[in-house]
Design a protein around this motif. Structure first.
Motif: not given
Ligand SMILES: Cc1cc2nc3c(=O)[nH]c(=O)nc-3n(C[C@H](O)[C@H](O)[C@H](O)COP(=O)(O)OP(=O)(O)OC[C@H]3O[C@@H](n4cnc5c(N)ncnc54)[C@H](O)[C@@H]3O)c2cc1C
Ligand SMILES: Cc1cc2nc3c(=O)[nH]c(=O)nc-3n(C[C@H](O)[C@H](O)[C@H](O)COP(=O)(O)OP(=O)(O)OC[C@H]3O[C@@H](n4cnc5c(N)ncnc54)[C@H](O)[C@@H]3O)c2cc1C
Lengths: 549, 423
Positions: A10, A33, A35, A43, A46-47, A49, A204, A208, A225, A229, A347, A349
């Motif tokens: 997910i 899956l 949404r 993802s 973000f920044h 980087l 994942a 959320w 958090g 930007m 959690g 990066k």
């Molecule tokens: C301001 C900011 C700057 C950052 N800059 C950097 C950086 O420069 N370099 C770096 O390495 N990291 C950076 N990070 C951290 C990094 O962006 C995140 O840790 C990483 O993108 C998280 O990825 P993820 O796939 O775990 O989460 P997400 O990308 O949030 O993916 C979770 C997905 O789950 C989906 N979802 C939620 N609920 C449901 C549901 N009910 N059904 C189906 N799908 C659902 C969401 O739509 C989302 O697409 C930054 C974070 C922030 C906030």
């Protein structure tokens, strides 16, 4: 509709996509899956980087170590999604001078390749930087193209038989006798419900993650958090530039495409789906930018956006968010909540997604009682569509200079041509203008789509057999999305530019007077045109009043 | 003694028409401007009132007749200050200037709007239009062929025709995209101005007509993007109509605007002919107000400031878009030349509405100078700040053209109001 699979993932952020590829490569049948579209959660907000680890080296050496290891791996496994900008840490007059030596020593301890360079060398590389910088260090930071990376991962996973369903929102997790047996998702385009049976479910879902866990009756606390930007209208540096101080607001400037992005802030918000960009954040970032590049405020702020960091905590407490560890959390819900066949990864990066995926799939293997080694650190991924789909500004500039770029220039800022758009339109069916924005960066440059949005709409109409109403709606929606990002940073010259855009779209084109209500079928073709629609960045009255104080 | 009777600051529609009228009334007029204003980018038509209420999608057909209803709804719109009579005078005076002292032809009257096609296929209600645009009047009905050029990226005939047809306007539109002839053939990034220049060559026109051979027969009218010549526009239009044997019309497209440039050049020439003095490319940076009068202004030339004095001054600097109202990150809003008071909210969050295409207007666009009926700037007690200073066009508070499409009408109405007092 019903489907079944071995492992259901997910979330289509970089973590979920990474998990999907790793699962698929280790021979699991799997489905993802998401949404929205890929990378439309944190993802994509973000920044940008690819951390060297330097940012965390003094306060969290473990996180820094993870970053540098993964940084080196990612450069090998997906070079096409990474720009090797290099990174700088610079001591400006506002930074504690004694920190520089601490920083240098910490980099050596952790194993981050670091080198001190002279101020003249630093300014030769980056002439716009503050000449009063007193120390400068190079580190191997880079920048990543997240959309391209996620597409790469899902396409390579597909080659092993994995399936990715975007625009599918998980609405329920099926639990029988304390065992997770699948999930129910709703197709957000046509409203259809899909039930997917699975032997194991991996959540994942980033920020959320708590909400998804709750659907399975598990208790997971993930803070959101928020970080804001601002993209500036000029690529004022070619290197990622960090302030040499402990992590703070607005301390990094990243070159991306034709713009430069300053960030970030860090504010805890209650709801990852609804938060405001506050005025103090904008001002603070502009002020901090000025410390790195003295002419910073003379450039135009193009748009501001915010993302939500998933910050996992075992126990809740009111602490400063920067102290919450950036390392990731992998939860096996069997011991954690007494619920079987369910795993949460959250959690971390962007930079460490692969390592997180490896750990997750190792746990999946253990839970499913099989032993299959991870190979993702050694596997170079194929670029999506043989690299046809995504275009990089630097490559395009090069071609333009050599006279190899054929066809009409539609987006002058990002150098996108009509043939490129037409090629891209071939395999897109809906969310059209936004998909173009994602793949080609149309409308992401300094003019923010003032001219090219109309051009793209015209080309799209010609090529995709859209009705006039569909085209009108796509145009209106795109402009509205862009407005959300823009209106927090409108003043001075950029406000004048907005008045010009108003003149074009209202005065000259009369778009506001054209019919754009779609009936059922038309709607399905165009889809919900919202990249950022999940995140209602509307200023909340309460937040505004605190911000004003 | 002042060198000038009047210094007009700003060469947009408001400044140019004020300057023209005063020069024609034998005043010694200096017009100083940093650039050419919104005119060079806009449609080239004169919008007085296009929609009432502003949020309506139904175009207004009788702008003067609907003005009272519009004003009842938008009491803060400066049309309320100048009054209906001056709106009408503004339109008539503009028409006279055009017909008596330029080579251009504009058509229309205050009580009737043209309904013209936009480059997206919307209906553009406008009060005065040059011949070539007025020829596109939609209520005339019949069959129209809309022609684009493959090389021109700012015009999409298929989208225009489909939108026109789907709105059931009584016209039947069809589209055609042709290749631009030499010397522009295969130059994929041509601008409207380059095309306009090419159209001034008879061989270019002949080849365009040749490419349309066989296609144009069943149509009553042939429409092009607004690129049919600049200085020799009238000849270009006549020649195309002769060769095609049909009415030919133009549709305004993305900036730069060719009809806008024709109008700008026409008004400029008319002003110079009437003995006016014009400086384009210089900025007025400061103005001094002493004892309730402007005593002098400072103009920035290449490397120094030059003081200018006159009996009267007209500030026609175009609001936020023109540069007459400035804003910054800290939420400050100010008038940069005289430091005239601007009522505003320093919380930038209140400047914008949630929607971009907002027919109620963005709150920030309402910021401007408060004026009395004479168009002198006033303070918060409505006391005039300088009796020999007059504010024209978009710099006046509430002068947001997006509300009902009223920008050009206001520019002309304020020009008429000011002229009455100074001339
Ligand atoms: C301001 C900011 C700057 C950052 N800059 C950097 C950086 O420069 N370099 C770096 O390495 N990291 C950076 N990070 C951290 C990094 O962006 C995140 O840790 C990483 O993108 C998280 O990825 P993820 O796939 O775990 O989460 P997400 O990308 O949030 O993916 C979770 C997905 O789950 C989906 N979802 C939620 N609920 C449901 C549901 N009910 N059904 C189906 N799908 C659902 C969401 O739509 C989302 O697409 C930054 C974070 C922030 C906030
Ligand atoms: C693309 C576009 C489309 C539009 N479409 C429509 C429409 O459909 N309907 C409608 O009603 N309105 C429309 N408008 C608005 C309309 O054109 C304006 O409201 C109107 O022309 C305003 O004229 P103005 O003379 O007041 O200001 P401007 O045309 O803005 O002129 C201001 C002038 O002042 C000069 N200036 C500013 N500061 C200084 C200084 N310090 N020193 C010297 N010179 C200075 C500028 O260079 C400029 O020449 C449109 C505007 C644009 C840009």
């Amino acid at each position: 509709m019903k489907k079944s699979t071995e492992v259901l993932v997910i979330g289509g952020g970089v973590t979920g996509c990474g998990v999907l590829f790793d699962l698929a490569q280790r021979g699991f049948k799997c489905i993802l899956l998401e949404r929205g579209g890929l990378s439309m959660g944190t993802s994509g907000r973000f920044h940008g980087l690819l951390h060297s680890g330097g940012r965390y080296v003094t306060n969290d050496p473990d996180a820094a170590r993870e970053c540098i290891e993964e940084n080196m791996i990612l450069r090998k496994v997906m070079p096409h999604a990474i720009e090797d900008t290099g990174g700088l840490f610079v001591t400006t007059p506002w930074d504690p001078p004694e920190f520089a030596d601490k920083f240098y020593q910490a980099c050596l301890n952790v194993g981050i390749p670091v080198e001190e360079i002279s101020i003249s060398e630093c300014l030769r590389r980056e002439p716009l930087l503050n000449p009063d910088i007193s120390r400068a260090f190079t580190v191997p930071d880079g920048s990543v193209e997240t959309w391209e990376a996620c597409q790469t991962l899902t396409e390579n996973a597909a080659a092993y038989g994995a399936e990715t369903l975007t625009y599918h929102q998980v609405v329920d997790i099926l639990v029988e006798n304390n065992k997770v047996v699948g999930a129910v998702a709703k197709n957000t385009v046509n409203g259809e419900e899909v039930t997917i049976e699975a032997d194991l479910v991996v959540s994942a879902a980033g920020a959320w993650g708590g909400k998804i866990a709750a659907m399975a009756g598990c208790d997971v606390t993930v803070y959101a958090g928020k970080g804001t930007m601002i993209a500036m209208n000029y690529r004022m540096v070619n290197t990622v530039v960090n302030r040499c101080l402990p992590p703070d607001d607005g301390d990094i400037l990243v070159p991306i495409g034709s713009v430069a992005v300053i960030g970030t802030t860090s504010v805890r918000v209650e709801n990852p789906d609804s938060y405001a960009i506050e005025d103090w954040e904008i001002k603070l970032m502009m002020d901090e930018g000025e410390k790195l590049v003295p002419s910073f405020k003379k450039f135009r702020a193009l748009r501001a956006w915010a993302g939500v960091r998933p910050l996992y905590q075992e126990k809740s407490a009111g602490m400063d968010l920067r102290d919450v560890t950036r390392k990731y959390a992998l939860l096996d819900h069997t011991p954690h909540d007494g619920v079987d066949n369910f795993v949460t990864i959250t959690g971390g990066k962007w930079t460490t997604y692969r390592m997180m995926a490896e750990d997750t799939v190792d746990l999946v293997c253990k839970k499913l009682g099989t032993e299959r080694p991870c190979r993702t650190a050694e596997t170079t991924l194929d670029p999506p569509h043989g690299q046809q789909k995504f275009f990089k500004l630097t490559q395009r500039l090069e071609k333009l200079e050599k006279g190899e770029l054929d066809g009409q220039l539609i987006c002058e800022c990002e150098i996108v041509t009509r043939p490129q758009i037409e090629e891209n339109l071939k395999d897109n069916d809906w969310n059209i203008i936004n998909d173009l924005r994602r793949d080609l960066r149309v409308g992401m440059g300094p003019c923010q789509g003032g001219f090219c949005t109309y051009r793209v709409a015209g080309i799209m109409h010609d090529n995709k057999n859209l009705s006039a109403k569909q085209t009108n709606k796509a145009l209106v929606d795109f402009l509205q999305e862009r407005w959300k990002g823009m209106r927090t940073v409108l003043w001075g010259r950029h406000l004048r530019q907005m008045k010009l855009d108003e003149g074009i779209y209202m005065g000259l084109l009369g778009l506001d007077k054209l019919p754009n209500e779609l009936s059922g079928n038309d709607q399905a073709r165009i889809g919900e045109v919202e990249t950022e629609g999940f995140y209602e960045i509307e200023p909340d009255a309460a937040e505004l009043s605190t911000a004003a104080k | 003694m002042s060198r000038y009777d009047v210094v007009v600051i700003g060469a947009g529609l408001a400044g140019l028409t004020t300057a023209c009228q005063l020069a024609q009334a034998q005043k010694k007029v200096l017009l100083v401007s940093t650039g050419g204003g919104a005119l060079l980018l806009a449609s080239g038509c004169i919008d007085v009132l296009g929609f009432q209420p502003a949020t309506s999608k139904q175009p207004v057909t009788d702008p003067l007749g609907k003005l009272d209803a519009f004003l009842a709804e938008a009491p803060d719109h400066p049309y309320n200050i100048v009054g209906k009579a001056n709106v009408q005078t503004g339109i008539e005076t503009f028409w006279e200037i055009i017909h008596n002292s330029t080579a251009l032809e504009y058509w229309g009257a205050a009580d009737k709007n043209w309904l013209l096609p936009s480059a997206a296929g919307a209906v553009h209600p406008t009060c005065l239009a040059p011949t070539s645009l007025a020829n596109g009047e939609l209520t005339k009905g019949g069959k129209m062929l809309i022609v684009g050029f493959r090389e021109l990226r700012d015009f999409y005939p298929a989208l225009i025709t489909q939108n026109l047809n789907e709105q059931d306007l009584g016209v039947e539109a069809a589209s055609s995209v042709i290749n631009a002839p030499e010397p522009l053939a295969k130059n994929m990034n041509i601008t409207p101005l380059e095309l306009a220049k090419a159209f001034e060559r008879s061989d270019f026109r002949r080849k365009v007509v040749q490419s349309l051979q066989g296609q144009s027969k069943q149509f009553n009218r042939i429409g092009f993007p607004a690129v049919l010549g600049l200085k020799q526009h009238a000849e270009v239009l006549a020649d195309l109509e002769r060769m095609l044997g049909k009415t030919v019309f133009e549709i305004s497209t993305l900036p730069p605007s060719v009809p806008g440039r024709r109008l700008f050049e026409g008004l400029k020439a008319s002003f110079l002919q009437a003995g006016g003095r014009l400086i384009i490319g210089s900025k007025v940076v400061e103005g001094l107000i002493e004892n309730g009068r402007v005593s002098q202004i400072q103009m920035e030339t290449a490397n120094r400031l030059r003081p200018l004095t006159a009996e009267n001054y007209v500030l026609a600097t175009g609001g936020i878009y023109g540069g007459g109202i400035q804003t910054d990150l800290d939420g400050q809003v100010w008038e940069p030349i005289f430091g005239l008071p601007v009522e505003s909210d320093s919380n930038r969050h209140t400047w914008f509405s949630e929607r971009f295409l907002s027919n109620a207007g963005q709150p920030v666009s309402q910021y401007g100078i408060q004026v009395n009926e004479k168009l002198n700037p006033v303070d918060s007690n409505k006391t005039p700040i300088a009796e020999n200073l007059f504010i024209a066009g978009a710099t006046i508070a509430g002068a947001d053209w997006t509300r009902g499409r009223t920008g050009d009408g206001l520019a002309l109405a304020t020009a008429a109001t000011i002229t009455k007092q100074i001339a």
